[in-house]
Design an enzyme around this catalytic site. Structure first.
Site, mmCIF file in Angstrom:
data_model
loop_
_atom_site.group_PDB
_atom_site.id
_atom_site.type_symbol
_atom_site.label_atom_id
_atom_site.label_comp_id
_atom_site.label_asym_id
_atom_site.label_seq_id
_atom_site.Cartn_x
_atom_site.Cartn_y
_atom_site.Cartn_z
ATOM 1 C CG ASP A 3 8.933 -3.513 7.030
ATOM 2 O OD1 ASP A 3 9.999 -3.112 7.537
ATOM 3 O OD2 ASP A 3 8.684 -4.707 6.785
ATOM 4 C CE1 TYR A 4 7.175 4.683 1.587
ATOM 5 C CE2 TYR A 4 5.903 3.063 0.358
ATOM 6 C CZ TYR A 4 6.340 4.369 0.535
ATOM 7 O OH TYR A 4 5.932 5.345 -0.340
#
Length: 250
Positions: A115-116
């Site tokens: 994820d980011y």
């Protein structure tokens, strides 16, 4: 780094999705979707069904451009920092992990996704077979994370994580979960899973009432980040590859 396919290998027929993966276009699973989407042509004809086989003598095109085998498979380990998306490009214009390896001459792509705001170990390669092996749940390649969660999980909460959490109507596979540090208002868990469901670790922890504050992947198989700093990368050796595939003698 390793040498690529030899002439004898490429003269043999292989399934189209495997050929695309060998050429570094995408993992075999993603290549299958690209075929279904009508983005692949063989000898001038659009292919949308599985089962087509090709060899080096066939003209294979992806999005109208000829596809040829990569000269040499490349394997890279990156310590992904926060604030990067794990894609080759981003329509929103955000920074991607490719910006961190822009000095790599070969075309590579990320294996799996972080994820980011998730940090840690990420593999990039042009070897579709390797990507398939590393991400397919059937091969049960372990991924280990350090998760700082809100609050202090009880033994019952840890037991639920270990036995499996119901996500999207089906339980997760049993996980290895260890409480490694207790802070005043949070705790750090070491969590090892072999599945790759979307945001799985975060959703598992949230399901037992302890949302994740920070998440870092520290190992894939027996390969660990070591002293690689955030944003740094290095090439993997043959021994590193064996560690990912579960060869403890690597």
């Amino acid at each position: 780094m390793f040498s690529g396919m030899d002439d004898e290998q490429m003269s043999e027929k292989m399934r189209l999705q495997k050929y695309l993966a060998k050429c570094g276009i995408a993992s075999r699973r993603h290549a299958e979707q690209m075929i279904r989407d009508g983005r692949v042509r063989v000898n001038g004809h659009t292919v949308t069904e599985m089962g087509v086989t090709v060899s080096e003598h066939d003209l294979v095109e992806f999005d109208g451009k000829p596809v040829v085998p990569e000269e040499k498979p490349v394997y890279i380990m990156l310590n992904k920092p926060r604030g990067y998306v794990t894609t080759v490009s981003d329509p929103q214009g955000r920074k991607t992990v490719m910006d961190l390896v822009d000095d790599v001459p070969e075309r590579v792509y990320p294996v799996g996704r972080l994820d980011y705001d998730t940090t840690g170990l990420l593999i990039l390669t042009n070897d579709g077979d390797f990507a398939y092996h590393s991400t397919h749940p059937g091969h049960e390649v372990n991924k280990t994370y350090l998760a700082e969660v809100e609050g202090i999980p009880s033994e019952n909460a840890l037991k639920k994580l270990r036995e499996g959490i119901l996500l999207d109507g089906r339980p997760t596979s049993p996980a290895k979960v260890e409480l490694v540090e207790q802070k005043k208002h949070s705790a750090v868990l070491r969590i090892t899973i072999h599945e790759g469901r979307n945001r799985q670790v975060k959703r598992m922890c949230e399901a037992v009432g302890h949302p994740v504050k920070k998440l870092k992947r520290i190992a894939i198989g027996n390969l660990t980040l070591g002293d690689l700093k955030p944003g740094q990368w290095r090439y993997l050796s043959a021994s590193d590859i064996r560690k990912i595939k579960g060869d403890k003698n690597g």
